[in-house]
Design a protein around this motif. Structure first.
Motif, PDB file in Angstrom:
ATOM      1  N   PRO A 108       0.798  -1.235   0.000  1.00 50.55           N
ATOM      2  CA  PRO A 108       0.000   0.000   0.000  1.00 50.55           C
ATOM      3  C   PRO A 108       0.826   1.279   0.000  1.00 50.55           C
ATOM      4  CG  PRO A 108       0.146  -0.845   2.229  1.00 50.55           C
ATOM      5  CD  PRO A 108       0.881  -1.829   1.344  1.00 50.55           C
ATOM      6  N   PHE A 109       2.108   1.206  -0.322  1.00 49.61           N
ATOM      7  CA  PHE A 109       2.999   2.324  -0.056  1.00 49.61           C
ATOM      8  C   PHE A 109       3.150   3.311  -1.211  1.00 49.61           C
ATOM      9  CE2 PHE A 109       4.421  -1.269   2.655  1.00 49.61           C
ATOM     10  CZ  PHE A 109       3.905  -0.761   3.836  1.00 49.61           C
ATOM     11  N   ALA A 110       2.163   3.312  -2.117  1.00 45.25           N
ATOM     12  CA  ALA A 110       2.079   4.374  -3.119  1.00 45.25           C
ATOM     13  C   ALA A 110       0.652   4.878  -3.263  1.00 45.25           C
ATOM     14  CB  ALA A 110       2.603   3.892  -4.465  1.00 45.25           C
ATOM     15  N   GLY A 111      -0.261   4.328  -2.460  1.00 47.51           N
ATOM     16  CA  GLY A 111      -1.648   4.772  -2.519  1.00 47.51           C
ATOM     17  C   GLY A 111      -2.343   4.432  -3.816  1.00 47.51           C
ATOM     18  N   GLU A 112      -1.898   3.366  -4.490  1.00 47.76           N
ATOM     19  CA  GLU A 112      -2.421   3.051  -5.816  1.00 47.76           C
ATOM     20  C   GLU A 112      -3.465   1.941  -5.828  1.00 47.76           C
ATOM     21  OE1 GLU A 112      -2.044   4.583  -8.516  1.00 47.76           O
ATOM     22  OE2 GLU A 112      -0.250   5.799  -8.317  1.00 47.76           O
ATOM     23  N   GLY A 113      -3.428   1.020  -4.860  1.00 49.58           N
ATOM     24  CA  GLY A 113      -4.225  -0.194  -4.947  1.00 49.58           C
ATOM     25  C   GLY A 113      -5.707   0.030  -5.170  1.00 49.58           C
ATOM     26  N   ALA A 114      -6.329   0.863  -4.334  1.00 50.13           N
ATOM     27  CA  ALA A 114      -7.763   1.095  -4.461  1.00 50.13           C
ATOM     28  C   ALA A 114      -8.101   1.803  -5.764  1.00 50.13           C
ATOM     29  CB  ALA A 114      -8.266   1.911  -3.276  1.00 50.13           C
ATOM     30  N   ASN A 115      -7.256   2.730  -6.179  1.00 47.91           N
ATOM     31  CA  ASN A 115      -7.513   3.463  -7.418  1.00 47.91           C
ATOM     32  C   ASN A 115      -7.414   2.567  -8.639  1.00 47.91           C
ATOM     33  OD1 ASN A 115      -7.767   6.533  -6.839  1.00 47.91           O
ATOM     34  ND2 ASN A 115      -6.170   5.813  -5.455  1.00 47.91           N
ATOM     35  N   ILE A 116      -6.414   1.698  -8.658  1.00 50.69           N
ATOM     36  CA  ILE A 116      -6.281   0.772  -9.771  1.00 50.69           C
ATOM     37  C   ILE A 116      -7.441  -0.215  -9.780  1.00 50.69           C
ATOM     38  CG2 ILE A 116      -4.812  -0.996 -10.788  1.00 50.69           C
ATOM     39  CD1 ILE A 116      -3.752   1.851 -11.055  1.00 50.69           C
ATOM     40  N   ALA A 117      -7.879  -0.631  -8.591  1.00 51.53           N
ATOM     41  CA  ALA A 117      -9.040  -1.529  -8.512  1.00 51.53           C
ATOM     42  C   ALA A 117     -10.277  -0.870  -9.102  1.00 51.53           C
ATOM     43  CB  ALA A 117      -9.291  -1.928  -7.057  1.00 51.53           C
ATOM     44  N   LEU A 118     -10.523   0.387  -8.761  1.00 50.94           N
ATOM     45  CA  LEU A 118     -11.693   1.090  -9.272  1.00 50.94           C
ATOM     46  C   LEU A 118     -11.657   1.230 -10.794  1.00 50.94           C
ATOM     47  CD1 LEU A 118     -11.973   3.847  -6.523  1.00 50.94           C
ATOM     48  CD2 LEU A 118     -13.724   2.130  -7.020  1.00 50.94           C
ATOM     49  N   ILE A 119     -10.498   1.628 -11.331  1.00 53.87           N
ATOM     50  CA  ILE A 119     -10.451   1.818 -12.781  1.00 53.87           C
ATOM     51  C   ILE A 119     -10.481   0.471 -13.501  1.00 53.87           C
ATOM     52  CG2 ILE A 119      -7.942   1.897 -13.086  1.00 53.87           C
ATOM     53  CD1 ILE A 119     -10.572   4.193 -14.754  1.00 53.87           C
ATOM     54  N   ASP A 120      -9.970  -0.588 -12.866  1.00 57.23           N
ATOM     55  CA  ASP A 120     -10.141  -1.933 -13.440  1.00 57.23           C
ATOM     56  C   ASP A 120     -11.620  -2.230 -13.666  1.00 57.23           C
ATOM     57  OD1 ASP A 120      -7.429  -2.509 -13.359  1.00 57.23           O
ATOM     58  OD2 ASP A 120      -7.575  -3.967 -11.731  1.00 57.23           O
ATOM     59  N   GLY A 121     -12.407  -2.024 -12.615  1.00 58.80           N
ATOM     60  CA  GLY A 121     -13.833  -2.326 -12.705  1.00 58.80           C
ATOM     61  C   GLY A 121     -14.528  -1.510 -13.770  1.00 58.80           C
ATOM     62  N   ALA A 122     -14.186  -0.226 -13.851  1.00 59.72           N
ATOM     63  CA  ALA A 122     -14.805   0.641 -14.852  1.00 59.72           C
ATOM     64  C   ALA A 122     -14.373   0.243 -16.264  1.00 59.72           C
ATOM     65  CB  ALA A 122     -14.441   2.092 -14.575  1.00 59.72           C
ATOM     66  N   ASP A 123     -13.081  -0.062 -16.427  1.00 60.80           N
ATOM     67  CA  ASP A 123     -12.587  -0.422 -17.758  1.00 60.80           C
ATOM     68  C   ASP A 123     -13.227  -1.716 -18.255  1.00 60.80           C
ATOM     69  OD1 ASP A 123     -11.008   1.782 -17.857  1.00 60.80           O
ATOM     70  OD2 ASP A 123      -9.092   0.730 -17.759  1.00 60.80           O
ATOM     71  N   LEU A 124     -13.330  -2.710 -17.386  1.00 61.37           N
ATOM     72  CA  LEU A 124     -13.947  -3.966 -17.812  1.00 61.37           C
ATOM     73  C   LEU A 124     -15.399  -3.737 -18.200  1.00 61.37           C
ATOM     74  CD1 LEU A 124     -13.967  -6.978 -18.281  1.00 61.37           C
ATOM     75  CD2 LEU A 124     -14.457  -7.298 -15.835  1.00 61.37           C
ATOM     76  N   ALA A 125     -16.139  -2.997 -17.383  1.00 58.89           N
ATOM     77  CA  ALA A 125     -17.540  -2.725 -17.706  1.00 58.89           C
ATOM     78  C   ALA A 125     -17.661  -1.995 -19.038  1.00 58.89           C
ATOM     79  CB  ALA A 125     -18.174  -1.903 -16.589  1.00 58.89           C
ATOM     80  N   ARG A 126     -16.795  -1.015 -19.259  1.00 58.89           N
ATOM     81  CA  ARG A 126     -16.846  -0.242 -20.513  1.00 58.89           C
ATOM     82  C   ARG A 126     -16.584  -1.136 -21.720  1.00 58.89           C
ATOM     83  NH1 ARG A 126     -12.451   2.355 -20.184  1.00 58.89           N
ATOM     84  NH2 ARG A 126     -13.126   3.621 -18.419  1.00 58.89           N
TER      85      ARG A 126
END
Length: 379
Positions: free
Chosen positions: A303-321
């Motif tokens: 968790p030491f770049a603050g990226e995990g949750a953000n990448i998870a969210l855009i993963d979900g949006a990209d797959l849906a799109r």
């Protein structure tokens, strides 16, 4: 689209994917191990980035509701060493820096409540997934089974869906974090609030940190470079608050009392030791029909770049799109993974770099240089 879609896991990635699909008329079922939305701790505060997490929430039609739940002053940053000396103290500018903070539990609640009743099948733990004549079969802990044309693994670091795609498992990063909390800080813990502030704070020295996010509830962690079996071998009774407090304070011998008092005053009901695991940076797999992964299931990282949750969210949006834009599911999955793989690799590398900057001998020299702009492009 007549494809029967099963999303395994009601974390951020699976929920935002389900929300966007459902919003566009595509039925989906989310299977979640937890019996209720509040059955398990959801972690602390998240900073949601403009180019990833916020994009996903916009596509989900939840951006304004998200902004209404963010923290005032949440983008403040304070960096200290073990003596309590403050090296960096940056205040959130008017309008913010584009990374507003929100409690993870609050964001998950927003996503859960955005779905139609019955979309999430609570208390449905998937224990195995197997190829079927058409699609895949999911087996649940109660012995029941179901079939889906498309299975989306959004079930975290120890995903039951990942083995359909790759045998690779997460490895221990060398760091264990004990998550703690001080609720009602302004009234009950004013000294702690004075050192933590309202935003993100880190005290770093000697391969250890005490840090997290301040505010009305100070959600913080004690991070240590220790062996993987430290939790069981430390001699700490994790069910006894006083044992946890005493054991952690021993680990931070020589640190300023103002910092170790955060440990001494921690709430009784919010102690969570968590060894930090990660998948190899740049992990990929060959395309397997009818299945893919989102979030930590695809690329769990430190968790030491603050990226995990953000990448998870855009993963979900990209797959849906991709699914919404194409009649051919396999083309959609291939396009989604082609974008996800390099993005995840970049984020994982940044996370490893953050770990390497934080857990070093002596004081936080590398982190000070990073915040001052020296080598900022490398994190």
């Amino acid at each position: 689209m007549s494809t029967r879609i099963a999303i395994v896991g009601a974390g951020l990635s699976g929920l935002v994917c389900a929300r966007i699909l459902q919003r566009n008329g595509i039925p989906v079922t989310v299977y979640e191990t937890d019996a209720t939305p509040d059955a398990r701790r959801q972690g602390g505060s998240l900073d949601i980035h403009e180019d990833t997490g916020q994009v996903a929430l916009e596509e989900a039609g939840l951006y304004e509701e998200f902004r209404a739940r963010t923290h005032v002053g949440g983008e403040d940053v304070r960096l200290l060493d073990k003596t309590g000396r403050v090296h960096i103290d940056r205040r959130e500018p008017a309008g913010g820096n584009g990374r507003p903070e929100i409690d993870r539990a609050e964001l998950r609640r927003l996503l859960v409540e955005s779905l139609r009743p019955g979309t999430i099948a609570w208390g449905r733990k998937v224990v195995a997934a197997r190829p079927a004549e058409a699609g895949h079969t999911l087996e649940f802990a109660d012995g029941s089974v179901t079939r889906a044309d498309l299975v989306v693994g959004a079930d975290g670091a120890w995903s039951r869906i990942r083995p359909l795609l790759t045998p690779v498992k997460p490895h221990y990063t060398g760091i264990t974090v004990v998550e703690l909390r001080l609720a009602d800080a302004a009234a009950k813990h004013p000294e702690a609030l004075a050192i933590a502030g309202r935003g993100t704070f880190f005290a770093l020295s000697d391969h250890k940190y005490i840090g997290g996010h301040g505010g009305d509830t100070i959600a913080f962690g004690c991070g240590l470079r220790v062996p993987e079996n430290w939790v069981t071998d430390s001699g700490i009774d994790w069910h006894e608050t006083e044992s946890v407090r005493a054991g952690l304070v021993r680990e931070y011998a020589g640190w300023a009392p103002a910092l170790t008092d955060l440990i001494r005053e921690c709430d009784d009901d919010a102690i969570w030791p968590r060894p930090i695991h990660a998948l190899p940076t740049g992990l990929r797999w060959e395309r397997v029909p009818g299945v893919t992964l989102l979030g930590d299931a695809a690329h769990v990282m430190s968790p030491f770049a603050g990226e995990g949750a953000n990448i998870a969210l855009i993963d979900g949006a990209d797959l849906a799109r991709e699914l919404l834009g194409r009649a051919d599911v396999e083309t959609a999955l291939a396009r989604y993974e082609a974008g996800m793989f390099p993005r995840a690799a970049e984020a994982a590398a940044a996370s490893q770099n953050g770990l390497d900057m934080m857990f070093v001998d002596g004081g936080p020299v590398r982190m000070i240089r990073f915040f001052e702009g020296v080598g900022a492009g490398s994190a």
